[in-house]
Design a protein around this motif. Structure first.
Motif, PDB file in Angstrom:
ATOM      1  N   ARG A  92       0.786  -1.261   0.087  1.00  0.00           N
ATOM      2  CA  ARG A  92      -0.031  -0.057   0.272  1.00  0.00           C
ATOM      3  C   ARG A  92       0.703   1.323  -0.043  1.00  0.00           C
ATOM      4  O   ARG A  92       0.294   2.382   0.127  1.00  0.00           O
ATOM      5  CB  ARG A  92      -1.028   0.142   1.233  1.00  0.00           C
ATOM      6  CG  ARG A  92      -1.824  -0.933   1.268  1.00  0.00           C
ATOM      7  CD  ARG A  92      -2.866  -1.199   2.387  1.00  0.00           C
ATOM      8  NE  ARG A  92      -3.632   0.064   2.623  1.00  0.00           N
ATOM      9  CZ  ARG A  92      -5.087   0.036   2.248  1.00  0.00           C
ATOM     10  NH1 ARG A  92      -5.453  -1.191   1.828  1.00  0.00           N
ATOM     11  NH2 ARG A  92      -5.510   0.903   2.293  1.00  0.00           N
ATOM     12  N   LEU A 126       2.989   2.141   2.529  1.00  0.00           N
ATOM     13  CA  LEU A 126       3.242   2.760   3.629  1.00  0.00           C
ATOM     14  C   LEU A 126       4.466   2.303   4.232  1.00  0.00           C
ATOM     15  O   LEU A 126       5.126   1.394   3.980  1.00  0.00           O
ATOM     16  CB  LEU A 126       2.080   2.076   4.603  1.00  0.00           C
ATOM     17  CG  LEU A 126       0.568   2.121   4.257  1.00  0.00           C
ATOM     18  CD1 LEU A 126      -0.264   1.469   5.097  1.00  0.00           C
ATOM     19  CD2 LEU A 126       0.078   3.827   4.132  1.00  0.00           C
ATOM     20  N   ALA A 145       4.117   1.989   9.849  1.00  0.00           N
ATOM     21  CA  ALA A 145       2.832   1.520   9.696  1.00  0.00           C
ATOM     22  C   ALA A 145       2.691   0.062  10.224  1.00  0.00           C
ATOM     23  O   ALA A 145       1.810  -0.624  10.563  1.00  0.00           O
ATOM     24  CB  ALA A 145       2.226   1.870   8.338  1.00  0.00           C
ATOM     25  N   PHE A 199      -5.007  -0.961   7.639  1.00  0.00           N
ATOM     26  CA  PHE A 199      -4.422  -0.167   6.936  1.00  0.00           C
ATOM     27  C   PHE A 199      -5.300   1.076   6.445  1.00  0.00           C
ATOM     28  O   PHE A 199      -4.776   2.156   6.466  1.00  0.00           O
ATOM     29  CB  PHE A 199      -3.276  -0.468   6.194  1.00  0.00           C
ATOM     30  CG  PHE A 199      -2.074  -1.253   6.935  1.00  0.00           C
ATOM     31  CD1 PHE A 199      -1.601  -0.892   7.847  1.00  0.00           C
ATOM     32  CD2 PHE A 199      -1.918  -2.430   6.496  1.00  0.00           C
ATOM     33  CE1 PHE A 199      -0.380  -1.293   8.496  1.00  0.00           C
ATOM     34  CE2 PHE A 199      -0.899  -3.306   7.272  1.00  0.00           C
ATOM     35  CZ  PHE A 199      -0.178  -2.872   8.183  1.00  0.00           C
ATOM     36  N   GLN A 200      -6.415   0.667   5.932  1.00  0.00           N
ATOM     37  CA  GLN A 200      -7.429   1.620   5.063  1.00  0.00           C
ATOM     38  C   GLN A 200      -7.857   2.503   6.069  1.00  0.00           C
ATOM     39  O   GLN A 200      -8.023   3.819   6.031  1.00  0.00           O
ATOM     40  CB  GLN A 200      -8.435   0.746   4.591  1.00  0.00           C
ATOM     41  CG  GLN A 200      -9.570   1.719   4.016  1.00  0.00           C
ATOM     42  CD  GLN A 200     -10.601   0.991   3.424  1.00  0.00           C
ATOM     43  OE1 GLN A 200     -10.640  -0.270   3.344  1.00  0.00           O
ATOM     44  NE2 GLN A 200     -11.860   1.606   3.358  1.00  0.00           N
ATOM     45  N   GLU A 235      -4.718   4.813   7.578  1.00  0.00           N
ATOM     46  CA  GLU A 235      -4.636   5.862   6.649  1.00  0.00           C
ATOM     47  C   GLU A 235      -5.380   7.412   6.803  1.00  0.00           C
ATOM     48  O   GLU A 235      -5.052   8.449   6.220  1.00  0.00           O
ATOM     49  CB  GLU A 235      -4.520   5.496   5.065  1.00  0.00           C
ATOM     50  CG  GLU A 235      -3.357   4.415   4.594  1.00  0.00           C
ATOM     51  CD  GLU A 235      -3.703   3.855   3.385  1.00  0.00           C
ATOM     52  OE1 GLU A 235      -2.895   4.256   2.676  1.00  0.00           O
ATOM     53  OE2 GLU A 235      -4.646   2.774   3.420  1.00  0.00           O
ATOM     54  N   THR A 236      -6.520   7.016   7.323  1.00  0.00           N
ATOM     55  CA  THR A 236      -7.410   8.391   7.463  1.00  0.00           C
ATOM     56  C   THR A 236      -6.938   9.307   8.415  1.00  0.00           C
ATOM     57  O   THR A 236      -7.465  10.453   8.666  1.00  0.00           O
ATOM     58  CB  THR A 236      -8.908   7.758   8.049  1.00  0.00           C
ATOM     59  OG1 THR A 236      -8.813   7.182   9.182  1.00  0.00           O
ATOM     60  CG2 THR A 236      -9.466   6.818   7.071  1.00  0.00           C
TER      61      THR A 236
END
Length: 304
Positions: free
Chosen positions: A96, A98, A102, A158-159, A162-163
């Motif tokens: 992703r 990252l 992360a 991770f979605q 990432e916010t």
């Protein structure tokens, strides 16, 4: 006239009397045989111990399987199953785009939530919580089948990560912001281990992850390794070559792939992994110098 028997008795008595007169005691001559018996017994015991020790050394059931990551003077140990899941979490983070940070947050979170195992029951997070991160279908994390898929679960974690800007946050704060746990500080105790494993699994530490494994009990499958690698990392140009999988890679990516392969060696029945002048193999459980194929990670499966 004395008989021959009587003369023999008289003679024996005479010798005995001589021995007493000269201050000597007559003892049965058994000490030599006793010493010989002791020596034989010691030899048998020693031989038995030697055989037992060699038997234990050869008994694969006595090998404690583990994977170890070293950072500085500190070392941390996971089971092969846990290491495989840590490798998947790190690979998904890298795919992703990252950073290592992360991956460390993801590994620490999963360790707290499920001991880095893909459990199919709730473990305190809620009655319907499942998987590596104990995600709850009733809270919008996905279906039960999805959260039980480690690759999906890691991607979903991770979605959410990432916010927000986790880079400036303490690890336990970032994990808590995603998980919303009843124990917000619980993730902190896993930070050292998470950093130790995320560094080699993202390619930021060279030959820092080793696994000690028993001899493979069945043949490995390069095709299976390729499928797992593709799902975790997105790499699509690996080539199956007999019992080997050849993965084109260089530098940091090469070390990420190589140490992913070592972390998965137990579940994939992998015999050796070679890259950049070093090879890890089951027999030694360590990275050692060896001739390698330039520009490739070579993952050798166990053969019958």
């Amino acid at each position: 006239m004395p008989t021959d028997a009587h003369q023999k008795v008289m003679s024996l008595g005479s010798h005995t009397g001589d021995a007493h007169r000269h201050g000597r005691h007559v003892r049965p001559r058994t000490w030599g045989r006793t010493l010989l018996a002791l020596l034989i017994a010691c030899g048998l015991i020693g031989g038995g111990l030697y055989a037992a020790m060699n038997f234990i050394g050869l008994d694969q059931n006595m090998v404690r399987e583990k994977c170890m990551a070293v950072v500085g003077s500190e070392s941390y140990t996971l089971s092969p199953e846990q290491a495989s899941n840590a490798a998947l979490i790190s690979a998904v983070a890298t795919k992703r785009g990252l950073p290592e940070r992360a991956a460390a947050i993801g590994i620490a979170t999963s360790m707290q939530e499920s001991k880095l195992t893909n459990i199919d029951y709730g473990d305190g997070a809620g009655p319907d919580s499942r998987g590596l991160f104990q995600q709850r279908p009733s809270m919008g994390w996905g279906t039960e089948a999805q959260v039980m898929d480690p690759a999906y679960a890691a991607g979903r974690f991770f979605q959410e990560l990432e916010t927000f800007d986790y880079s400036a946050m303490a690890l336990t704060e970032a994990a808590q912001k995603v998980q919303r746990s009843a124990y917000p500080m619980a993730y902190a105790k896993h930070e050292g281990m998470a950093k130790a494993f995320s560094a080699p699994l993202t390619g930021n530490a060279v030959s820092a992850l080793n696994c000690t494994l028993r001899a493979a009990d069945s043949a490995g499958s390069p095709a299976k390794v390729e499928a797992a690698l593709r799902e975790a990392t997105g790499i699509t140009n690996a080539v199956v070559d007999g019992p080997r999988l050849k993965v084109p890679a260089k530098g940091k990516q090469g070390w990420a792939v190589a140490q992913w392969a070592v972390a998965n060696a137990g579940v994939m029945n992998t015999e050796s992994v070679s890259y950049a002048g070093l090879v890890w193999n089951r027999a030694q459980g360590a990275w050692v110098s060896a001739a390698t194929t330039d520009g490739y990670v070579i993952i050798q499966s166990a053969t019958p």
